[in-house]
Scaffold this motif. Structure first.
Motif, PDB file in Angstrom:
ATOM      1  N   ILE A  64       0.845  -1.202   0.000  1.00 28.95           N
ATOM      2  CA  ILE A  64       0.000   0.000   0.000  1.00 28.95           C
ATOM      3  C   ILE A  64       0.875   1.245   0.000  1.00 28.95           C
ATOM      4  O   ILE A  64       0.671   2.168  -0.793  1.00 28.95           O
ATOM      5  CB  ILE A  64      -0.961   0.009   1.205  1.00 28.95           C
ATOM      6  CG1 ILE A  64      -2.031  -1.069   1.029  1.00 28.95           C
ATOM      7  CG2 ILE A  64      -1.603   1.376   1.380  1.00 28.95           C
ATOM      8  CD1 ILE A  64      -2.859  -1.328   2.277  1.00 28.95           C
ATOM      9  N   ILE A  65       1.871   1.284   0.889  1.00 25.99           N
ATOM     10  CA  ILE A  65       2.755   2.451   0.974  1.00 25.99           C
ATOM     11  C   ILE A  65       3.481   2.656  -0.347  1.00 25.99           C
ATOM     12  O   ILE A  65       3.552   3.773  -0.857  1.00 25.99           O
ATOM     13  CB  ILE A  65       3.743   2.306   2.151  1.00 25.99           C
ATOM     14  CG1 ILE A  65       2.991   2.411   3.481  1.00 25.99           C
ATOM     15  CG2 ILE A  65       4.846   3.362   2.072  1.00 25.99           C
ATOM     16  CD1 ILE A  65       3.814   2.043   4.692  1.00 25.99           C
ATOM     17  N   ALA A  66       4.005   1.574  -0.907  1.00 28.52           N
ATOM     18  CA  ALA A  66       4.731   1.685  -2.175  1.00 28.52           C
ATOM     19  C   ALA A  66       3.815   2.132  -3.306  1.00 28.52           C
ATOM     20  O   ALA A  66       4.268   2.757  -4.260  1.00 28.52           O
ATOM     21  CB  ALA A  66       5.397   0.354  -2.522  1.00 28.52           C
ATOM     22  N   THR A  76       7.271   5.958  -2.977  1.00 29.43           N
ATOM     23  CA  THR A  76       8.122   4.903  -2.424  1.00 29.43           C
ATOM     24  C   THR A  76       8.603   4.036  -3.571  1.00 29.43           C
ATOM     25  O   THR A  76       7.811   3.537  -4.359  1.00 29.43           O
ATOM     26  CB  THR A  76       7.374   4.062  -1.390  1.00 29.43           C
ATOM     27  OG1 THR A  76       6.931   4.929  -0.339  1.00 29.43           O
ATOM     28  CG2 THR A  76       8.252   2.977  -0.806  1.00 29.43           C
ATOM     29  N   VAL A  77       9.920   3.867  -3.672  1.00 32.66           N
ATOM     30  CA  VAL A  77      10.533   3.088  -4.736  1.00 32.66           C
ATOM     31  C   VAL A  77      10.626   1.622  -4.333  1.00 32.66           C
ATOM     32  O   VAL A  77      10.367   0.725  -5.136  1.00 32.66           O
ATOM     33  CB  VAL A  77      11.945   3.648  -5.058  1.00 32.66           C
ATOM     34  CG1 VAL A  77      12.670   2.799  -6.069  1.00 32.66           C
ATOM     35  CG2 VAL A  77      11.854   5.096  -5.511  1.00 32.66           C
ATOM     36  N   GLU A  78      10.980   1.377  -3.060  1.00 32.84           N
ATOM     37  CA  GLU A  78      11.247   0.014  -2.611  1.00 32.84           C
ATOM     38  C   GLU A  78      11.207  -0.049  -1.095  1.00 32.84           C
ATOM     39  O   GLU A  78      11.553   0.919  -0.413  1.00 32.84           O
ATOM     40  CB  GLU A  78      12.633  -0.400  -3.121  1.00 32.84           C
ATOM     41  CG  GLU A  78      13.074  -1.778  -2.743  1.00 32.84           C
ATOM     42  CD  GLU A  78      14.479  -2.116  -3.244  1.00 32.84           C
ATOM     43  OE1 GLU A  78      14.791  -3.311  -3.240  1.00 32.84           O
ATOM     44  OE2 GLU A  78      15.251  -1.217  -3.618  1.00 32.84           O
ATOM     45  N   VAL A  79      10.789  -1.202  -0.560  1.00 30.07           N
ATOM     46  CA  VAL A  79      10.867  -1.500   0.868  1.00 30.07           C
ATOM     47  C   VAL A  79      11.655  -2.795   0.987  1.00 30.07           C
ATOM     48  O   VAL A  79      11.341  -3.776   0.320  1.00 30.07           O
ATOM     49  CB  VAL A  79       9.455  -1.678   1.485  1.00 30.07           C
ATOM     50  CG1 VAL A  79       9.557  -2.034   2.963  1.00 30.07           C
ATOM     51  CG2 VAL A  79       8.602  -0.437   1.277  1.00 30.07           C
ATOM     52  N   PHE A  80      12.712  -2.798   1.819  1.00 33.55           N
ATOM     53  CA  PHE A  80      13.530  -3.998   1.962  1.00 33.55           C
ATOM     54  C   PHE A  80      14.146  -4.060   3.350  1.00 33.55           C
ATOM     55  O   PHE A  80      14.129  -3.082   4.100  1.00 33.55           O
ATOM     56  CB  PHE A  80      14.615  -4.075   0.865  1.00 33.55           C
ATOM     57  CG  PHE A  80      15.631  -2.967   0.908  1.00 33.55           C
ATOM     58  CD1 PHE A  80      16.870  -3.161   1.508  1.00 33.55           C
ATOM     59  CD2 PHE A  80      15.366  -1.740   0.331  1.00 33.55           C
ATOM     60  CE1 PHE A  80      17.824  -2.151   1.536  1.00 33.55           C
ATOM     61  CE2 PHE A  80      16.316  -0.722   0.347  1.00 33.55           C
ATOM     62  CZ  PHE A  80      17.544  -0.924   0.948  1.00 33.55           C
TER      63      PHE A  80
END
Length: 135
Positions: A64-66, A76-80
Motif C-alpha cells: 500500500i505504501i509503495a 516509495t521506490v522500494e521496501v527492503f
C-alpha cells in the motif's frame, strides 16, 4: 547505531540528511543512477525486521505504501530489510529542511506556512483513505 555505511542494498550512500528516534535518513543513489531518500528504521530484533518479509499484513502495508501516488507525498521506490533494519527508498525531493529555514528566518510568512500545512494534511488524508494510519 553504527557509522554511515558506503552502501545499503543497491544504494550508494551520499550523506546522512536526518536522524530520529527510530533511525536515519540518507541521500542515496540507486544502482540505476536514480537519486533517493533512504529511510532506515531500526527494529528491536531480527524477528521484528524479518516480519516485513514474512507477515502478510506487513507485506500488504508495504505494498500500500509503495503504491501511494499523490503529489503531496514522496513516491516509495522500494521496501527492503537488511539485518535488523527496514529500509524505505523514496523519491528524493529537493527542498531546504524546515528547521534550517526556521533557524534562518525565525518565522514563515502565513502563506508559506499554510502551503506546508495544507500539503501535509492532504497527504495524510490521502494515506488514511487508503488504509495507512500513520506515514
Amino acid at each position: 547505531m553504527a557509522g554511515t555505511p558506503a552502501t545499503i542494498g543497491q544504494y550508494r550512500i551520499v550523506r546522512q540528511i536526518g536522524a530520529g528516534r527510530h533511525g536515519r535518513t540518507f541521500e542515496a543513489t540507486r544502482s540505476t543512477g536514480e537519486r533517493v531518500a533512504l529511510r532506515e528504521i531500526e527494529c528491536a530484533d531480527m524477528r521484528t525486521a524479518d516480519r516485513v518479509n514474512s507477515d502478510p499484513s506487513l507485506q500488504r502495508l508495504a505494498t500500500i505504501i509503495a503504491g501511494l501516488n499523490y503529489d503531496a507525498l514522496a513516491d516509495t521506490v522500494e521496501v527492503f530489510v537488511v539485518g535488523k533494519r527496514v529500509y524505505l527508498a523514496e523519491e528524493y525531493l529537493e527542498a531546504p529542511p524546515l528547521d534550517e529555514t526556521l533557524a534562518e528566518h525565525r518565522t514563515l510568512p502565513m502563506e508559506a506556512a499554510w502551503t506546508i500545512i495544507s500539503r501535509l494534511l492532504s497527504g495524510l488524508e490521502f494515506g488514511h483513505t487508503r488504509g495507512v494510519l500513520h506515514m
